[in-house]
Design a protein around this motif. Sequence first.
Motif, PDB file in Angstrom:
ATOM      1  N   ASP A  45      21.416  42.522  40.849  1.00  0.00           N
ATOM      2  CA  ASP A  45      19.977  42.550  41.098  1.00  0.00           C
ATOM      3  C   ASP A  45      19.645  42.967  42.526  1.00  0.00           C
ATOM      4  O   ASP A  45      18.541  43.457  42.799  1.00  0.00           O
ATOM      5  CB  ASP A  45      19.356  41.190  40.780  1.00  0.00           C
ATOM      6  N   LEU A  46      20.583  42.792  43.464  1.00  0.00           N
ATOM      7  CA  LEU A  46      20.343  43.160  44.857  1.00  0.00           C
ATOM      8  C   LEU A  46      20.938  44.515  45.220  1.00  0.00           C
ATOM      9  O   LEU A  46      20.385  45.239  46.052  1.00  0.00           O
ATOM     10  CB  LEU A  46      20.932  42.084  45.788  1.00  0.00           C
ATOM     11  N   ASN A  47      22.069  44.842  44.633  1.00  0.00           N
ATOM     12  CA  ASN A  47      22.783  46.077  44.966  1.00  0.00           C
ATOM     13  C   ASN A  47      23.382  46.660  43.695  1.00  0.00           C
ATOM     14  O   ASN A  47      24.584  46.548  43.457  1.00  0.00           O
ATOM     15  CB  ASN A  47      23.872  45.781  45.998  1.00  0.00           C
ATOM     16  N   PRO A  48      22.567  47.268  42.845  1.00  0.00           N
ATOM     17  CA  PRO A  48      23.045  47.749  41.533  1.00  0.00           C
ATOM     18  C   PRO A  48      24.216  48.723  41.626  1.00  0.00           C
ATOM     19  O   PRO A  48      25.038  48.787  40.712  1.00  0.00           O
ATOM     20  CB  PRO A  48      21.808  48.433  40.939  1.00  0.00           C
ATOM     21  N   ALA A  49      24.320  49.456  42.704  1.00  0.00           N
ATOM     22  CA  ALA A  49      25.368  50.470  42.812  1.00  0.00           C
ATOM     23  C   ALA A  49      26.754  49.862  42.987  1.00  0.00           C
ATOM     24  O   ALA A  49      27.766  50.504  42.675  1.00  0.00           O
ATOM     25  CB  ALA A  49      25.063  51.410  43.978  1.00  0.00           C
ATOM     26  N   ALA A  50      26.829  48.640  43.513  1.00  0.00           N
ATOM     27  CA  ALA A  50      28.124  48.068  43.879  1.00  0.00           C
ATOM     28  C   ALA A  50      29.073  47.942  42.690  1.00  0.00           C
ATOM     29  O   ALA A  50      30.289  48.159  42.827  1.00  0.00           O
ATOM     30  CB  ALA A  50      27.919  46.699  44.531  1.00  0.00           C
ATOM     31  N   LEU A  51      28.542  47.586  41.517  1.00  0.00           N
ATOM     32  CA  LEU A  51      29.384  47.418  40.321  1.00  0.00           C
ATOM     33  C   LEU A  51      29.058  48.452  39.244  1.00  0.00           C
ATOM     34  O   LEU A  51      29.496  48.303  38.095  1.00  0.00           O
ATOM     35  CB  LEU A  51      29.223  46.008  39.758  1.00  0.00           C
ATOM     36  N   ALA A  52      28.323  49.493  39.599  1.00  0.00           N
ATOM     37  CA  ALA A  52      27.872  50.470  38.604  1.00  0.00           C
ATOM     38  C   ALA A  52      29.033  51.139  37.883  1.00  0.00           C
ATOM     39  O   ALA A  52      28.922  51.472  36.688  1.00  0.00           O
ATOM     40  CB  ALA A  52      26.995  51.520  39.283  1.00  0.00           C
ATOM     41  N   ASP A  53      30.137  51.336  38.565  1.00  0.00           N
ATOM     42  CA  ASP A  53      31.285  52.021  37.966  1.00  0.00           C
ATOM     43  C   ASP A  53      32.258  51.059  37.297  1.00  0.00           C
ATOM     44  O   ASP A  53      33.339  51.489  36.863  1.00  0.00           O
ATOM     45  CB  ASP A  53      32.025  52.838  39.040  1.00  0.00           C
ATOM     46  N   PHE A  54      31.882  49.795  37.213  1.00  0.00           N
ATOM     47  CA  PHE A  54      32.802  48.782  36.684  1.00  0.00           C
ATOM     48  C   PHE A  54      32.083  47.918  35.642  1.00  0.00           C
ATOM     49  O   PHE A  54      31.856  46.715  35.845  1.00  0.00           O
ATOM     50  CB  PHE A  54      33.351  47.931  37.831  1.00  0.00           C
ATOM     51  N   ALA A  69      40.424  44.998  37.715  1.00  0.00           N
ATOM     52  CA  ALA A  69      39.607  44.039  36.970  1.00  0.00           C
ATOM     53  C   ALA A  69      38.836  44.714  35.846  1.00  0.00           C
ATOM     54  O   ALA A  69      38.603  44.116  34.788  1.00  0.00           O
ATOM     55  CB  ALA A  69      38.645  43.333  37.915  1.00  0.00           C
ATOM     56  N   ASN A  70      38.436  45.934  36.054  1.00  0.00           N
ATOM     57  CA  ASN A  70      37.660  46.667  35.046  1.00  0.00           C
ATOM     58  C   ASN A  70      38.517  47.167  33.896  1.00  0.00           C
ATOM     59  O   ASN A  70      38.005  47.504  32.825  1.00  0.00           O
ATOM     60  CB  ASN A  70      36.953  47.852  35.711  1.00  0.00           C
ATOM     61  N   ASP A  71      39.822  47.219  34.102  1.00  0.00           N
ATOM     62  CA  ASP A  71      40.743  47.780  33.106  1.00  0.00           C
ATOM     63  C   ASP A  71      41.105  46.729  32.057  1.00  0.00           C
ATOM     64  O   ASP A  71      42.258  46.306  31.924  1.00  0.00           O
ATOM     65  CB  ASP A  71      41.995  48.306  33.803  1.00  0.00           C
ATOM     66  N   VAL A  72      40.111  46.255  31.321  1.00  0.00           N
ATOM     67  CA  VAL A  72      40.313  45.254  30.275  1.00  0.00           C
ATOM     68  C   VAL A  72      39.551  45.678  29.030  1.00  0.00           C
ATOM     69  O   VAL A  72      38.665  46.536  29.087  1.00  0.00           O
ATOM     70  CB  VAL A  72      39.834  43.852  30.718  1.00  0.00           C
ATOM     71  N   TYR A  73      39.880  45.074  27.925  1.00  0.00           N
ATOM     72  CA  TYR A  73      39.153  45.308  26.685  1.00  0.00           C
ATOM     73  C   TYR A  73      39.206  44.021  25.870  1.00  0.00           C
ATOM     74  O   TYR A  73      40.066  43.148  26.080  1.00  0.00           O
ATOM     75  CB  TYR A  73      39.762  46.469  25.897  1.00  0.00           C
ATOM     76  N   ARG A  74      38.265  43.903  24.962  1.00  0.00           N
ATOM     77  CA  ARG A  74      38.231  42.735  24.084  1.00  0.00           C
ATOM     78  C   ARG A  74      38.960  43.048  22.781  1.00  0.00           C
ATOM     79  O   ARG A  74      38.861  44.152  22.260  1.00  0.00           O
ATOM     80  CB  ARG A  74      36.790  42.303  23.799  1.00  0.00           C
ATOM     81  N   GLU A  75      39.665  42.050  22.274  1.00  0.00           N
ATOM     82  CA  GLU A  75      40.386  42.190  21.019  1.00  0.00           C
ATOM     83  C   GLU A  75      40.199  40.933  20.181  1.00  0.00           C
ATOM     84  O   GLU A  75      39.834  39.871  20.693  1.00  0.00           O
ATOM     85  CB  GLU A  75      41.877  42.413  21.286  1.00  0.00           C
ATOM     86  N   GLU A  76      40.432  41.052  18.911  1.00  0.00           N
ATOM     87  CA  GLU A  76      40.269  39.906  18.017  1.00  0.00           C
ATOM     88  C   GLU A  76      41.378  38.894  18.274  1.00  0.00           C
ATOM     89  O   GLU A  76      42.563  39.221  18.236  1.00  0.00           O
ATOM     90  CB  GLU A  76      40.293  40.370  16.561  1.00  0.00           C
TER      91      GLU A  76
END
Length: 524
Positions: free
Chosen positions: A162-171, A270-277
């Motif tokens: 909410d304060l710095n949208p760009a900081a995590l935009a790519d993650f 940290a961004n290199d994750v996925y959800r699985e059953e």
Amino acid sequence: MSTPTIRPPVAISLARSRRTVIRLHPDDNVVVACYDLTAGDRLDSESLTTIDPIPSGHKVATRAISAGSSVIRYGQFIGLARTDIAPGAHVHTHNLDYVEVDHAAQFGVDARPTQFVEKPATFLGIRRADGRVATRNFIGLVSSVNCSATVVRAIADYFRRDLNPAALADFPNVDGVVPLTHGNGCAVDPNGLGLQVLQRTLRGYAQHVNFAGVIVIGLGCETNQVEDLVEVDLSGLDRPVASFNTQDVGGTRQAVARGIELVKSMLPQANDVYREEVPASELIVGLQCGGSDGYSGITANPALGAAVDRLVRNGGTAILSETPEIYGAEHLLARRASSPEVGQKLLDRMAWWLDYAECMGAELNNNPSAGNKKGGLTTVLEKSLGGVAKGGTTALMEVYEYAQAVTTRGFVFMDTPGFDPVSATGQVAGGANLIAFTTGRGSAYGCQPTPSLKLSTNNELWLRQSEDIDINCGEIVNGYATVDELGEQIFQRMLTCASGESSKSELFGYGQNEFVPWQLSAVM
């Protein structure tokens, strides 16, 4: 993490239904009003007429109770009549006294083997390299002492969407950066219980499965040294871990810059994750109640207990806590103990609390709170009997001290204070990856990095504060839903929330200020 639209509450009729009061046990000499009653209202189910106004959720005497006699609810003792109480009278703080009780312990007489389901339920979780399953994916910033809290918060603020949208935009797979700040860490006995509990709590958070990376930040001169947290306990984690002291890097500005760069270095992994059953057995749910009322033990708590029974039958784990708020009901849990040793652990923790309260010049009947009493609860015994209903009916498998790692599956107990933020902090430190929180008055609570579901006990709260509540259990009062039906609904919502669907408290950003480790040390 998905962000569902908040919808207006479903319209619920609050008109008087045929059920005017609720009787919980044949032996009870009080019943609970389903809505505000006036003097002279006829209670056909009890063949009596009220002689006082009875607020919604409060108790009505169903027969004459002489001064000094027991008042019974749930088929259990909740206090002594202070004066003679006539049939139809309001029973509350003006005429009901708390007295200490000493129930004889019967270990394991109600314990039964769990009947596991043949095909366990599943949810979409994040499987870590060490095999554990996360329900969220954060980077954690842990302060070793209050003196590093400002630095920690400044680093986290840089990454607030909410304060710095760009900081995590790519993650997009990173849920955020969580600052874990507190008021402890120095001016305490370095060998005392208080520091041990604080360090156990901080280590539990730093090792929590919902963190994809952790940075521990100290000042440098505090009693709670960063090295004691990192080198000994965190070096074996399967995720990036970093640490530094503000004094060692040149002060506040340099410390904030160092922390920002460290977080940035962790984000790609940290961004290199996925959800699985994954099976529901990977869920560890902390059970909480706050702002309880006279309906808590009738609606939301037993409905949550029904969900817990489902969770346990699916191989999952549920943690009941708040030791001062099971006082007077601990004998019921002891009857469910899986072994005499487990039952004795529970009673030992209760004995510790009695000594602790006495040395502090207090008593365990400091409960209920003002809000609890306004909602109809009178003594801690009454509150406890309703509170233990959150734990369902399966066997009690283990008892843990505050913030200890929970490794036993099934229904377990953790010794914590009754204050909700402190209690839930211990549960999350122990590994809870979901919180289920019942409330009758409208408690505001969240618990990063662990999502928290809120369950209302009554329809009025749902209509007034539905943006904060995930599930309304008030329909049980009117007879429009059963405890079992709500239990199934809660269990399914646990699965969807664990799969990434935001809880209401997450949508409002709750969860950072509610990190409150239990402070036991004398502050020197």
